[in-house]
Structure formats: structure tokens, C-alpha cells
Write a protein that holds these residues in place. Structure first.
Motif, mmCIF file in Angstrom:
data_model
loop_
_atom_site.group_PDB
_atom_site.id
_atom_site.type_symbol
_atom_site.label_atom_id
_atom_site.label_comp_id
_atom_site.label_asym_id
_atom_site.label_seq_id
_atom_site.Cartn_x
_atom_site.Cartn_y
_atom_site.Cartn_z
ATOM 1 N N GLU A 74 0.803 -1.212 0.000
ATOM 2 C CA GLU A 74 0.000 0.000 0.000
ATOM 3 C C GLU A 74 0.840 1.269 0.000
ATOM 4 O OE1 GLU A 74 -3.218 0.193 -0.473
ATOM 5 O OE2 GLU A 74 -3.225 -1.984 -0.710
ATOM 6 N N ARG A 75 2.152 1.129 -0.142
ATOM 7 C CA ARG A 75 2.984 2.332 -0.154
ATOM 8 C C ARG A 75 3.056 2.893 -1.575
ATOM 9 N NH1 ARG A 75 7.723 0.618 0.145
ATOM 10 N NH2 ARG A 75 8.632 2.692 0.186
ATOM 11 N N PRO A 76 2.420 4.022 -1.833
ATOM 12 C CA PRO A 76 2.418 4.542 -3.209
ATOM 13 C C PRO A 76 3.814 4.920 -3.704
ATOM 14 C CG PRO A 76 1.392 6.095 -1.686
ATOM 15 C CD PRO A 76 1.620 4.838 -0.922
ATOM 16 N N ARG A 93 -4.301 5.929 -9.876
ATOM 17 C CA ARG A 93 -4.520 5.680 -8.449
ATOM 18 C C ARG A 93 -3.275 6.020 -7.636
ATOM 19 N NH1 ARG A 93 -7.456 1.282 -10.323
ATOM 20 N NH2 ARG A 93 -5.626 -0.063 -10.256
ATOM 21 N N ALA A 94 -2.107 5.573 -8.139
ATOM 22 C CA ALA A 94 -0.881 5.793 -7.378
ATOM 23 C C ALA A 94 -0.566 7.281 -7.256
ATOM 24 C CB ALA A 94 0.276 5.055 -8.043
ATOM 25 N N ASP A 151 -2.796 9.066 -4.743
ATOM 26 C CA ASP A 151 -2.310 8.854 -3.383
ATOM 27 C C ASP A 151 -1.131 9.772 -3.075
ATOM 28 O OD1 ASP A 151 -4.198 6.962 -3.038
ATOM 29 O OD2 ASP A 151 -2.839 5.233 -3.035
ATOM 30 N N LEU A 152 -0.196 9.823 -4.014
ATOM 31 C CA LEU A 152 1.012 10.599 -3.777
ATOM 32 C C LEU A 152 0.713 12.094 -3.643
ATOM 33 C CD1 LEU A 152 3.479 8.797 -6.187
ATOM 34 C CD2 LEU A 152 3.732 9.025 -3.709
ATOM 35 N N ALA A 179 -1.976 13.444 -2.566
ATOM 36 C CA ALA A 179 -2.720 13.742 -1.344
ATOM 37 C C ALA A 179 -1.812 13.768 -0.122
ATOM 38 C CB ALA A 179 -3.820 12.700 -1.136
ATOM 39 N N ARG A 180 -0.623 13.233 -0.256
ATOM 40 C CA ARG A 180 0.237 13.017 0.895
ATOM 41 C C ARG A 180 0.944 14.264 1.429
ATOM 42 N NH1 ARG A 180 3.236 7.625 1.967
ATOM 43 N NH2 ARG A 180 1.032 7.215 1.600
#
Lengths: 243, 243
Positions: B95-97, B152-153, B156-157, B159-160
DNA sequence: GTCTATAGAAAGATAGAC
DNA sequence: GTCTATCTTTCTATAGAC
């Protein structure tokens, strides 16, 4: 009414100012046909017979005008690149580097209106990676010229804002060309899945560049079938002719 | 003595644990040869005879293992993509993008060590723009899958970080794939002129992403000739077999 | 300048011997 | 499972009539 070759009055047609020879017109027709077919299926998959038939003559007639298949390809590519050069370094582009961005966005739109030509470049530039391919040297040279021109333009643009942007203009030039090529590959496979305009504009924004033309400038050529060629038959700048 | 099928003790070799059949080995050899030749010259320019000769048999022998030329191509592509998929979504990627960024940079390095396979994809993806091309559907599907996974990846990145980055993940996914493809085209034409690693890292930085692996991670495969395939012959996930 | 006719090579695929 | 032999088609290119 066999009133053929009606107007060849002043002899050898050297400084004749009137329109193209019949031969020149035939050659242009052949190049149009070759452009369309190469665009659709690449170089190897298209035969001289296909091209000739599409141009309205036999393959033997075609070979009267071009020494071989490879020469047809080189001429097709040269014609298109002369058109692009005219767009990219238009007279008004002078010393304003952002004029280049304008021109680039214009080219993106022109490309979206001529999927056939886009396909030609995607296909041939792929094939041309082979050093044996007839267009190999042509493409090496092409990317060299484009990278250098874009490097200069981006360097100018990055130096302009306050404060200046710190990008490597050479890297960005390569990235930009790669982006255009790669987007076209995806766009040809599935046109609805990729927004070339948005992607290119977004890239320039990611760099920190601001565009005045962000709004859709409405492409001037909404045609879906190839408009022959935007450039009239002119003298070749880089000649690959063999006598 | 019609004691044929000498060692098929436990029935139909279904749960047999011992190594590959002779036929399987031959098929692998054929795919290796096809990979190398398609890579060098594309699909249309390579004949079944070329492939067969390179694999050490005749073209008729080859056609005993594959129904036709197109099937060979599809199998070659499938094998490579299964390898890429294994790299991209490795078990540890969980789950680590940012593991995806790691994997991507690893793939860039693997690509730089295998110009032949890069050439294959550049050439075939160009040809495959033609809806009639045997690999057309394959490539449409391939880009769809890759774009979705990358979207998707990236989402996620983005948003971090604090504050989060405001990019359209879908656009960036398409840009990224385009960048990789386009860089490969230029790199194949003139390897010294393009630094694929620097260009990809620079792109991620332009987005505002920070990488811990910025320093050269030393590619594990400095080979210059294709190492057959990084993946053993396995059961096809998306089958295109015809019995 | 364009044609017909044809040469000569090579392509994908099949049949059947071993 | 691999071979030789062959069929059929299609290719680039040339020769020579009109």
C-alpha cells in the motif's frame, strides 16, 4: 479534343512563372497518396502498388518519378517537416520566446486534426530506430534540430520570470518532445482516453510557466481527412536526392 | 514396440513437478528469437523464416508450435508485460504509493539495459495504431491498465504532502507514460543525446514530489544483450490461445 | 510520361514423410 | 517434433511498346 500540354509556350520552363508541370503535379499526387497510406499502415506494410493505385497510376508509372520506395518516404517526411518548421519559426516568432509556446499549442491542434500524419510519424519514428532503416539518419537529425531549438527557447523562457525558474532547459526540451510523441501514441490507440491539449498545457504549468492562451483557441482545421499538404511543393532544403 | 509416451507416469503431466517439456523449451527459444528480431526490425519486416532460423529450426517447424505469425507476436508481448507487472506491483509494494516510484525508476534502468525490448515496444506500439494490426487491442488494453494503475498511485502521492499537491492524477498518469515512451524513441535513435533517468526524475520533481532514491541506484542488470526473459514460462493470465 | 508484361525474390501457410 | 517440398500470393524492379 486532344489539346494536350496546352501551355508550354516559352521553351524550357526554367524561369517560367506559371503553375507546376504535369510531372510535378503527378509527383505531388503520389506524395499525397503515399502520405495517407504510410500514415495508415507504416512503411513496410505499404506497397508501391498500393501507393500507385491510390494515386491513379500503375506502380511502374510511379517508379518513373521516384527511384524507389525509400525515396518516396524521405520526400513525404521532408514535406511535412518543412510545414512544421514554417509553423514553429514563423516570421512573427522573431525574438519572442513565448511565440514558440503559441506555435507548439497550434501544432498540437493541427495534429489533432490530422491523425493520419501523426500516425505516420509515430510509426516511422519507431521503425527508424533501426540504423538500417532508410529514415534513420533523417530522424536522428530531426530530433537533434528540434531539441536544440527548444532548448534555446526554454532557456529564454526560464530566465524571464521573477524570480527565474531553475530547470535544465536541455532536459525540458527532451521531455517536451517525448511528451508530445508519447501522447500521440496513446491518442492514436484511444482518442477519447487522452486529452493532448490539456496534457501539454498542464506540463507547461507544472514547469511554472504562465500561458495567456490557456483557453481553447479553437483549431483552425477541424477536418478529419488529410488536407493534402499545408505546404506547396518547394525546393528541398536538405536534399536526399540521388540523380 | 508401440510403447510410446515413455515417461508420462502420473497421467497427463498436470501436477508433474519436473522441468519444462522439450516443446516448452523450443517455444521459449522461438519466443526469444522472435523478441530479438521484432525488437530490431518491427513486426512486418521480420519473416517467420528469420525467426525460425534464429531459433535453430525451419519455419515449418516453428509453425508446429504457433498457429501463425501474429500469435508469436502476442506471446512475445505478453511475456514482457508479465515481467513488468511483476516489477511494478511487487508484493512489497503493498500500500505504499512511493514504492511505485521506486519500481518505475527500476524499470527505467532495466529498459536502459535492454534496448532491444525497448525497441520492440516502440516499434510495435507505433504499428499497432492501425486498428487492423494484430496487436492493436492488446496495446489499447495495455495503456488502459497502466493509466488506471498510475492514476490511483499518483492520486495517493498528491494527497500526501503538506500541503497536498493540486494535479489531475489522470492527466499526470498519461503524461508520465507518454514521457517514458517518447524518451525511449529519442534514446533509441541517439542514446548519448538523452538521459532517461535524469528526465524521469526531473519530471517527478517538477510535480513537487520528493524522492529519497535520487542518487543513482546502480541498475542490477548492466548487460547489453537481452537476458532471454526475466520471467519463467508461466501460465498466461490473459489467454489468446486458440487450440 | 504512362502503360503492359514479366522477371526474380520472398512472403505465409500447408501436406506429408520420418 | 521436425523436416523437405510445394502452393499461392505479393513484393520491388526492369524492359520496352505507345
Amino acid at each position: 479534343m486532344s489539346e494536350q500540354t496546352p501551355r508550354r509556350a516559352s521553351g524550357g520552363r526554367k524561369t517560367d512563372r506559371k503553375g507546376p508541370t504535369k510531372g510535378e503535379r503527378t509527383r505531388a499526387t503520389i506524395l499525397d497518396a503515399a502520405t495517407e497510406l504510410f500514415s495508415r499502415s507504416g512503411f513496410h506494410a505499404v506497397s508501391l502498388r498500393d501507393i500507385a493505385a491510390h494515386a491513379g497510376l500503375t506502380h511502374a508509372g510511379l517508379l518513373h518519378h521516384f527511384p524507389g520506395k525509400e525515396d518516396v518516404l524521405i520526400k513525404v517526411l521532408g514535406r511535412r517537416d518543412r510545414a512544421d518548421a514554417a509553423l514553429l519559426w514563423a516570421p512573427d516568432a522573431g525574438e519572442r520566446p513565448e511565440a514558440l509556446l503559441d506555435a507548439i499549442v497550434r501544432i498540437v491542434h493541427r495534429n489533432m486534426a490530422t491523425p493520419g500524419m501523426v500516425g505516420l510519424y509515430v510509426k516511422i519514428s519507431g521503425e527508424a530506430a533501426d540504423p538500417e532503416h532508410p529514415a534513420h539518419d533523417y530522424f536522428v537529425q530531426r530530433y537533434r534540430v528540434l531539441r536544440e531549438a527548444l532548448t534555446r527557447a526554454f532557456a529564454d523562457l526560464f530566465a524571464r520570470p521573477d524570480p527565474p525558474l531553475h530547470h535544465d532547459a536541455g532536459i525540458v526540451a527532451g521531455q517536451f518532445l517525448a511528451l508530445m510523441d508519447g501522447l500521440q501514441t496513446q491518442w492514436l490507440l484511444e482518442p477519447e482516453a487522452v486529452d493532448m491539449h490539456a496534457s501539454v498545457v498542464a506540463f507547461l504549468r507544472q514547469l511554472g510557466l504562465t500561458l495567456e492562451l490557456s483557453a481553447e483557441p479553437a483549431p483552425p482545421t477541424p477536418a478529419t481527412s488529410e488536407p493534402s499538404s499545408p505546404v506547396p511543393p518547394a525546393k528541398e532544403p536538405h536534399d536526399t536526392d540521388r540523380p
